[in-house]
Each structure stands twice: as structure tokens, then as C-alpha cells.
Design a protein around this motif. Sequence first.
Motif, PDB file in Angstrom:
ATOM      1  N   HIS A   2      -3.879  25.422  38.836  1.00  0.00           N
ATOM      2  CA  HIS A   2      -4.858  24.612  39.553  1.00  0.00           C
ATOM      3  C   HIS A   2      -5.099  23.240  38.920  1.00  0.00           C
ATOM      4  CE1 HIS A   2      -5.677  28.180  41.859  1.00  0.00           C
ATOM      5  NE2 HIS A   2      -5.952  28.846  40.758  1.00  0.00           N
ATOM      6  N   ARG A   3      -4.308  22.866  37.911  1.00  0.00           N
ATOM      7  CA  ARG A   3      -4.520  21.606  37.208  1.00  0.00           C
ATOM      8  C   ARG A   3      -3.223  20.823  37.112  1.00  0.00           C
ATOM      9  NH1 ARG A   3      -8.683  24.259  37.372  1.00  0.00           N
ATOM     10  NH2 ARG A   3     -10.502  24.052  36.073  1.00  0.00           N
ATOM     11  N   PRO A   4      -3.316  19.502  37.063  1.00  0.00           N
ATOM     12  CA  PRO A   4      -2.099  18.706  36.897  1.00  0.00           C
ATOM     13  C   PRO A   4      -1.517  18.893  35.494  1.00  0.00           C
ATOM     14  CG  PRO A   4      -4.042  17.283  36.934  1.00  0.00           C
ATOM     15  CD  PRO A   4      -4.513  18.680  37.228  1.00  0.00           C
ATOM     16  N   PRO A   5      -0.192  18.792  35.368  1.00  0.00           N
ATOM     17  CA  PRO A   5       0.450  18.975  34.063  1.00  0.00           C
ATOM     18  C   PRO A   5      -0.104  18.053  32.979  1.00  0.00           C
ATOM     19  CG  PRO A   5       2.106  18.897  35.789  1.00  0.00           C
ATOM     20  CD  PRO A   5       0.792  18.572  36.429  1.00  0.00           C
ATOM     21  N   GLU A   6      -0.474  16.832  33.338  1.00  0.00           N
ATOM     22  CA  GLU A   6      -1.001  15.892  32.344  1.00  0.00           C
ATOM     23  C   GLU A   6      -2.272  16.433  31.694  1.00  0.00           C
ATOM     24  OE1 GLU A   6      -0.730  14.833  35.778  1.00  0.00           O
ATOM     25  OE2 GLU A   6       1.380  14.467  35.376  1.00  0.00           O
ATOM     26  N   LEU A   7      -3.134  17.062  32.493  1.00  0.00           N
ATOM     27  CA  LEU A   7      -4.373  17.627  31.959  1.00  0.00           C
ATOM     28  C   LEU A   7      -4.065  18.770  31.001  1.00  0.00           C
ATOM     29  CD1 LEU A   7      -7.512  17.923  31.932  1.00  0.00           C
ATOM     30  CD2 LEU A   7      -7.185  19.626  33.729  1.00  0.00           C
ATOM     31  N   ILE A   8      -3.157  19.644  31.382  1.00  0.00           N
ATOM     32  CA  ILE A   8      -2.801  20.787  30.534  1.00  0.00           C
ATOM     33  C   ILE A   8      -2.251  20.290  29.193  1.00  0.00           C
ATOM     34  CG2 ILE A   8      -1.283  22.795  30.315  1.00  0.00           C
ATOM     35  CD1 ILE A   8      -3.590  23.057  32.414  1.00  0.00           C
ATOM     36  N   LEU A   9      -1.315  19.355  29.239  1.00  0.00           N
ATOM     37  CA  LEU A   9      -0.704  18.856  28.012  1.00  0.00           C
ATOM     38  C   LEU A   9      -1.706  18.080  27.167  1.00  0.00           C
ATOM     39  CD1 LEU A   9       2.737  17.848  29.516  1.00  0.00           C
ATOM     40  CD2 LEU A   9       2.160  19.927  28.221  1.00  0.00           C
ATOM     41  N   ASP A  10      -2.642  17.371  27.798  1.00  0.00           N
ATOM     42  CA  ASP A  10      -3.690  16.672  27.056  1.00  0.00           C
ATOM     43  C   ASP A  10      -4.601  17.665  26.346  1.00  0.00           C
ATOM     44  OD1 ASP A  10      -5.052  14.197  26.309  1.00  0.00           O
ATOM     45  OD2 ASP A  10      -6.683  14.942  27.596  1.00  0.00           O
ATOM     46  N   ARG A  11      -4.945  18.755  27.018  1.00  0.00           N
ATOM     47  CA  ARG A  11      -5.782  19.784  26.385  1.00  0.00           C
ATOM     48  C   ARG A  11      -5.093  20.396  25.175  1.00  0.00           C
ATOM     49  NH1 ARG A  11     -10.085  21.476  29.820  1.00  0.00           N
ATOM     50  NH2 ARG A  11     -10.904  19.457  30.471  1.00  0.00           N
ATOM     51  N   ILE A  12      -3.784  20.581  25.267  1.00  0.00           N
ATOM     52  CA  ILE A  12      -3.036  21.115  24.127  1.00  0.00           C
ATOM     53  C   ILE A  12      -3.140  20.149  22.951  1.00  0.00           C
ATOM     54  CG2 ILE A  12      -0.693  21.608  23.270  1.00  0.00           C
ATOM     55  CD1 ILE A  12      -1.894  23.851  24.894  1.00  0.00           C
ATOM     56  N   ARG A  13      -2.943  18.865  23.213  1.00  0.00           N
ATOM     57  CA  ARG A  13      -3.027  17.859  22.139  1.00  0.00           C
ATOM     58  C   ARG A  13      -4.420  17.829  21.527  1.00  0.00           C
ATOM     59  NH1 ARG A  13       0.597  15.304  25.685  1.00  0.00           N
ATOM     60  NH2 ARG A  13      -1.068  14.271  26.850  1.00  0.00           N
ATOM     61  N   GLN A  14      -5.468  17.980  22.352  1.00  0.00           N
ATOM     62  CA  GLN A  14      -6.841  17.966  21.859  1.00  0.00           C
ATOM     63  C   GLN A  14      -7.158  19.196  21.016  1.00  0.00           C
ATOM     64  OE1 GLN A  14      -9.414  17.721  25.242  1.00  0.00           O
ATOM     65  NE2 GLN A  14      -8.828  15.615  25.747  1.00  0.00           N
ATOM     66  N   ARG A  15      -6.769  20.348  21.497  1.00  0.00           N
ATOM     67  CA  ARG A  15      -7.161  21.600  20.841  1.00  0.00           C
ATOM     68  C   ARG A  15      -6.220  22.020  19.717  1.00  0.00           C
ATOM     69  NH1 ARG A  15      -9.573  24.949  25.927  1.00  0.00           N
ATOM     70  NH2 ARG A  15     -11.137  23.395  26.459  1.00  0.00           N
ATOM     71  N   PHE A  16      -4.997  21.496  19.736  1.00  0.00           N
ATOM     72  CA  PHE A  16      -4.023  21.820  18.696  1.00  0.00           C
ATOM     73  C   PHE A  16      -3.382  20.529  18.184  1.00  0.00           C
ATOM     74  CE2 PHE A  16      -4.304  25.535  21.461  1.00  0.00           C
ATOM     75  CZ  PHE A  16      -4.553  26.538  20.541  1.00  0.00           C
TER      76      PHE A  16
END
Length: 176
Positions: free
Chosen positions: A92-106
Motif C-alpha cells: 500500500h506504499r510507494p517504494p520510495e517510502l519503504i526504502l526511506d523508512r529502511i534508511r531511517q530505522r536502520f
Amino acid sequence: MRIGLISDTHISKQGELWPQVFDAFTGVDAILHAGDVWSPALLDELEEIAPVRVARGNGDMGQTDVRLEERCVMTFDGTTVAMLHDFPTPEHRPPELILDRIRQRFPGVSPDVVVYGHTHIEAIDDVNGLLCVNPGSPTLPHNRSLRLGTIGFLNIEGGTVAAEIWQLTEGGAERR
């Protein structure tokens, strides 16, 4: 290498996890629990099968068990796996958001796989080469009443990783 995946068990001190889960996890090399354990006794039981890593879920906030980690990063046979409880559903989310969350959390980590929970909805998604896996819930699938739900597996061999979702049944568990 075979890794068992589980999340959102919501087992109280008096409750017990379905025996089908323990049977399905027999022989795995590790077990990853993506949060909302509720009872550390469940972790003790899972550790009798294989080493366990667990991410703290929103339902685990009052727990003081040292095994509960805010987020985890581990490497299995050259494959980097990141795990946390609450993560945006890739479907339900664009790939950019998912990859940004990964960078933020890890920060500083480039995982090959992200294991998450929270939604109680099983899912396997590929986000620009990042494998995102939610094993669902073995006890409260899709946030419905207590019933047989799902677990997952990661199969890692020779630099290749594949995910599976298994449905618990009265007779055991079967791959979906």
C-alpha cells in the motif's frame, strides 16, 4: 539455512501457542519473532527449538525481558536480515517510502530482507530488490478472533533467499 518467522502471537502468561507452530519449526536454524510476544515464557519455548531473536512490539512495551530488541539486524549465510515490529505495508506504499523508512530505522545498513509484523496480515513483497516479509499472526490472523493463522520461513542458500508463508491447519501446517 531455514529460518522460522513468526509475529503477533499475543500469548498471555496462561495461554499456549498452537502445537502446529512448534512442529513446523522443528529443524529450523533460527526463529525470528517480529513482536507482540506478550509472554517471555513463549520465547523460552521457542528457544528449545532454535536460537531466537525478537523485536519489541507495541504490545510488549511493559515487558522488561532483555531479549526484546527495538530493531534487529543479523546476517545468515551472507544475507542481511533486518527486523522490527511496525513497518509500512509495501503493498500500500510507494517504494520510495519503504526504502526511506529502511534508511531511517536502520542507518548504515543495507538489508536484503526486512521481517516485520503488526498488521497480522501475511505478506511477501519485493521492493526494488528488498524482500519484505510479514509472517502474519498464528493466533489472530487478519486481526480476527482466535483461530489458526500463519507463520513464515526464509530459505537461504548460496546467496539466494526465498520466503514462504505457511497456513496452520488442524492437521499441521502447509505452504500457501
